[in-house]
Structure formats: C-alpha cells, structure tokens
Scaffold this active site. Structure first.
Site, short mmCIF file in Angstrom:
data_model
loop_
_atom_site.label_atom_id
_atom_site.label_comp_id
_atom_site.label_asym_id
_atom_site.label_seq_id
_atom_site.Cartn_x
_atom_site.Cartn_y
_atom_site.Cartn_z
CE LYS A 25 -47.41 -26.43 -15.86
NZ LYS A 25 -46.65 -25.17 -15.63
CB SER A 74 -47.40 -24.13 -11.82
OG SER A 74 -46.83 -23.95 -13.11
CB SER A 95 -43.90 -22.82 -13.37
OG SER A 95 -44.78 -22.08 -12.55
#
Lengths: 93, 480
Positions: B73, B148, B172
């Site tokens: 990420k 997210s 997330s």
C-alpha cells in the site's frame, strides 16, 4: 450547527486555504456530520474514564545509544527548496 | 496453472522443487501489473524487483519467503520508490527510508513489485478519494474495491500479486478484502511496527496482510510482528504466529454480534453470514447471540477520534521538508494555507476541519473528550463479550461492493461502510475478514474478532471455515 465564522476560524487554525465555494460546502457538510456524531453526548459518562490507547503501555524506553543520523544531503533530497545546508522557507509575515 | 494463480505458499513450494524461480514469478506478476485494468498501482518497481529476484535465485540458502512478489500500500514508505499515500501533496515523493514491516518482509525474501492505490491518506471506504483516480473491483469494474486499501485488495483478487500489505484504521483492510472476495487481517493494535507508515490516526492505525488464503495471510503476518525500537507502540509478541491447520471447531464458542446482523445490513449479506455460522455448528463449534450495547455509538466515536488525530498528524505536510509546495508566496502563513489548500483533496480537508473543530477550545470536552469516554464503554463491551465467547462474528461490510459514485456526494453514507469494522478498531482487537459467499454475484465478507493477541485462534477458526465454505476467489472475467 456551525456558522460561516466558525468555519473560517477552524480553517485558519488548520492552516487550510478554502475557496468561497469550498467554505460554504464545508459548513454544510461539517454541520451534518456534527449532528450525527453528537449522539456521543446522549450518554452519562461522568464516571467513565477516557481511553487514549486500547492496548495500554507504560514507560517505554530504549537503550540510550548514539546511532548515526540521516546525512544532510539525504535529508534535503526531497525538499522543494534548499538554502545552503537547510530548508528554505518564505519570510514570516 | 498460471504462475499468477499460485498462492504464496504454493509458490514457495514450487520454487523449492525447482519448478519455477523467483525471477519467473516476479516477471509474471509484473506483466499483469503493467497491463492494469483496475488502476491498482501508483508505482511499479520493475528493475529493482527483477534484480532482487535474480539475487535471491542465486542464493545457496533461500530466505523463508523465497523471492515471492508482494504489493505494498502506498501509505508505507519505501526507500527511493515513489510513495504518495494517494495524495497530490506527496506527488513524486521518494522516501529516504523503508518502513520496518516492509524491510522485515524484504529480509525474509519477499520482493516488492509496486505500490498500490488508496484513498488519500487512508481516508475513505471506496478508493474514490485517491488523487490518482479510483481502483476498480475485479468482480465488476463499475463498482468500487472498497477502501482505503482498495488497490492492495483489488491487486490480490486480480492476481497481480499473491499477497499485499494494507493499513487499517477503521476497516481499511477488512472492508476492501470483503468487497474483493479475499482474506484481510487487522492484527492487534501494536502487533506490527508502524515506523514508516504515513500516520492517519495513531491510536488506531495498524498494518496487516491481504491474501487469497488464510494460511498465506498468517505466513505474511508471521514475518512482520514484534517489537521495533523505532515504534514505541509496537509490542513484544508473546507467541509466534503459527500457520493454521484446524479442520474442526470443537469447543469453539462463536458469538454473533446481534446489533450488526439486523437493520442496515443487506439481506444477501446477512444470509451469507448466517450460512457461514451454520457451518461453524456443523464443524463442532457453538454459536450464541452476543450484545455489544455501545457498538451503535462506534461510528460517531470514531468520526471524532480519527479526525482529531489526523488533524494533528497531517500538520507535518507543510511543503517545506518534502512534498509539493504552492507557487512562491511572500508570507509563511499564506505558504502553509495555500500549499495545504492545493495539496489536499476534499475528504482530507473535511477530516482535518472536523478534527480541528473537535479539538478546539470550547468544544474539546463535548466532542473529543466525550468520544474518548464512549471508547471506554466499547472496550468494556468487548471485554464482557469475551468472557462468554472465544470469537465474535459479524458481516465485515453492511453491503456488497457498491457502484462508483454512489456514495461520493454524501460523506455520512460513505462513513456507514465501516459500521461493522469500527467498534473492533476502537477496542484495538485483532480481526479478519474471510469471503463467505456471493450475493448478486458479488463477494460477501465474514468478520471474525478475538481478544488481544488471539491471532492464532482467529487464523484457526478462519482456516477451518474457509475449507468448509470452499469459496472460489476467482472473479469471473479475470483471466490468467
């Protein structure tokens, strides 16, 4: 719930430049969100302590051993503007 | 079987048997990363990844992860590899150090192939708040992958990587795992070092794995947990993470969070979760209803605490030491305001404003102080529940993947996406999401949560259920 004056004041505290239309929209959206989150005020919490971290830790220390720090040229590598061995900033108003 | 269909565990076995190499595996995944139909990658690490793969292939004794590729990420710093956290304000930023968790995985033999798309600064539940456009859901590209960590979840579902890292503040990792039909794990708060994770809400943020099997997720977490001198909130990990083998659930008591199985949860999601709970019973476990009386206050509590913490954490983005800076201004205050006004997107501004308000003089006690006290009640609810049961279960997300644009106009409707995951986050507990079926052809996630440090138990339960459910994590239309 929050008015134009409070919105502008908070934006200043947060160091955020908002356009006029952003300010109007922000005021509406924040009001709607605050109306929702104020349900936390329904509960009687006088005797309830606050939680800051869910897994409490106390007195976390490490050995005080000097280690090499970041070389100056690496620390400055990503800076938008450099002056000598430092970060360049606009003058204080 | 294509190389990109292998799980990480299968890849390690195949490499050990000489049937493939790290270089071949990395190349096959890079091929898919570079033909990206889902906008999952913000940076590709082609040359460095191939060089590292060849290096590992040449080692007489391979490291445990054997050169298997991984996607990271974009909230995690990677030295010299662009890291933006999905924000314009960090466009082109190349960190000068690597996050501890990534460095540990690299040392264990994982090869970083790229950085994945995300909601800006991890604020969002759909990936639509990325400054670089949303990632898409491989099950239906008109729908969001969740957020997210949307890019990390979508990339694993789309076989661009066998596993990836995400970060989870209020859901997330778990919510996008649910929406993309894969496994996602939010470990106990403090399990994984956050040194090098671009901070959102420091009392909640935690790094964790995505994978297509529970065992792969456990294997990845195994290589990351433990104390890091660079993060004082990281914990000495009590027992090593063990790869799960359980096939039965005899004696395991599963509590169903009743507040999260009723109103507001889509019928198809409820049905898939109920079906999974029947499997708990057929595997020998018991299922009982559990009440968390303050869970319904979770969302409101979270949307005071997280924005308050983010407003402090994001003060560092000032256009002076790194990142984007506004055109020349002749005054420092104007410089800050303009740099941040131009650099942050609408949701980040909204949360900074909300947090600044909640912490400001005259409002602090009524909002932030009050939220911290409700948090205590939620922590106590979980403690009481775990006196009765070993594991708590609920849907991970109240709905399946929703359509792009469906919730962008109304911030509160987007916030509701995390209604099932947020209470667990506030209590700092470990939890994971496993796919438990389809509703209208889209994946449904089952969330399992346990007491602090119960990761091994959670993996065991998830592994037994995964085998019993037999979910096929292949999105239709995504071909090898």
């Amino acid at each position: 719930m929050i008015d134009d004056h409070v919105t502008r004041h908070v934006a200043r505290l947060a160091r955020l430049e908002l356009t006029e239309s952003e300010t109007v929209q922000m005021q509406h959206e924040l009001s709607a969100i605050l109306e929702y989150v104020q349900q936390v005020q329904e509960l009687d919490l006088a005797t309830v302590p606050p939680t800051t971290h869910a897994i409490p830790l106390e007195n976390v220390v490490r050995e005080d051993v000097p280690t090499p720090s970041v070389p100056v040229e690496l620390a400055l590598r990503e800076a938008p503007e450099v002056h000598g061995d430092g970060f360049a900033v606009p003058r204080m108003g | 079987m294509a190389l990109t269909d292998l799980t990480a565990e299968q890849s390690i076995t195949a490499i050990a048997a000489g049937r493939t190499s790290s270089e071949d595996l990395v190349r096959a995944h890079l091929e898919r990363v570079e033909h990206d139909d889902w906008n999952n990658f913000l940076a590709v690490n082609r040359e460095a990844a191939l060089a590292r793969a060849r290096e590992i292939d040449a080692m007489p004794q391979r490291p445990p992860l054997a050169g298997v590729p991984i996607a990271i990420k974009d909230a995690l710093s990677t030295r010299d590899l662009t890291t933006t956290a999905g924000s314009r304000i960090l466009e082109g930023f190349r960190p000068i150090y690597t996050a501890t968790c990534v460095a540990r995985l690299e040392a264990a033999g994982a090869v970083v192939i790229g950085k994945t798309n995300m909601d800006e600064f991890a604020m969002g539940s759909s990936c639509e708040n990325s400054a670089y456009g949303p990632s898409l859901n491989p099950w239906d590209t008109t729908r969001v992958p969740g957020g997210s960590s949307g890019g990390s979840a979508s990339a694993v579902a789309a076989r661009q990587a066998p596993w990836s890292l995400g970060s989870d503040t209020g859901g997330s990792i778990r919510q996008p795992a649910a929406l993309c039909g894969i496994v996602g794990v939010k470990p106990t708060y403090g399990a994984v070092s956050r040194y090098g994770l671009i901070a959102f809400a420091s009392s909640l943020d935690q790094v964790g794995p995505f994978a297509r099997t529970v065992r792969d997720a456990a294997l990845l977490l195994q290589s990351m947990v433990g104390r890091d001198p660079m993060d004082t909130t990281s914990l000495d990990w009590p027992d090593p993470i063990v790869l799960p083998t359980a096939g039965r659930l005899d004696g395991v008591r599963v509590g169903v969070i009743e507040e999260l199985m009723g109103e507001g949860i889509e019928p198809g999601v409820r049905a898939a979760c109920r079906a999974a709970l029947r499997r708990v019973e057929s595997l020998g476990g018991t299922v009982v209803p559990i009440e968390l009386p303050h869970a319904s206050y979770g969302l409101a509590t979270y949307y005071l605490i997280a924005p308050a913490e983010c407003s402090a954490n994001l003060a560092r983005f000032d256009g002076i030491r790194y990142g984007r800076r506004a055109e020349a201004t002749d005054d420092l205050l104007e410089h800050y305001e303009r740099t941040r006004g131009e650099g942050f997107g609408p949701e980040v501004k909204r949360r900074i404003m909300l947090g600044t308000f909640a912490l400001s003089s005259g409002y602090y006690d009524a909002y932030y102080g009050q939220a911290q006290r409700v948090r205590t009640l939620i922590v106590r609810d979980f403690a009481a529940a775990f006196a009765e049961v070993d594991v708590l279960a609920s849907p991970t997300s109240p709905t399946v993947a929703f359509r792009l644009g469906e919730r962008t106009a109304d911030p509160l409707s987007m916030y509701l996406s995390d209604v099932c995951t947020i209470p667990v986050s506030l209590a700092g507990l470990p939890s994971l999401s496993i796919p438990c079926g389809l509703s209208d052809g889209l994946p449904v996630g089952l969330q399992l949560a346990g007491p602090a440090f119960s990761e091994n138990r959670l993996f065991d339960v998830a592994h037994a259920l995964e085998a019993a459910i037999g979910f096929d994590p292949s999105p239709p239309g995504v071909t090898a």
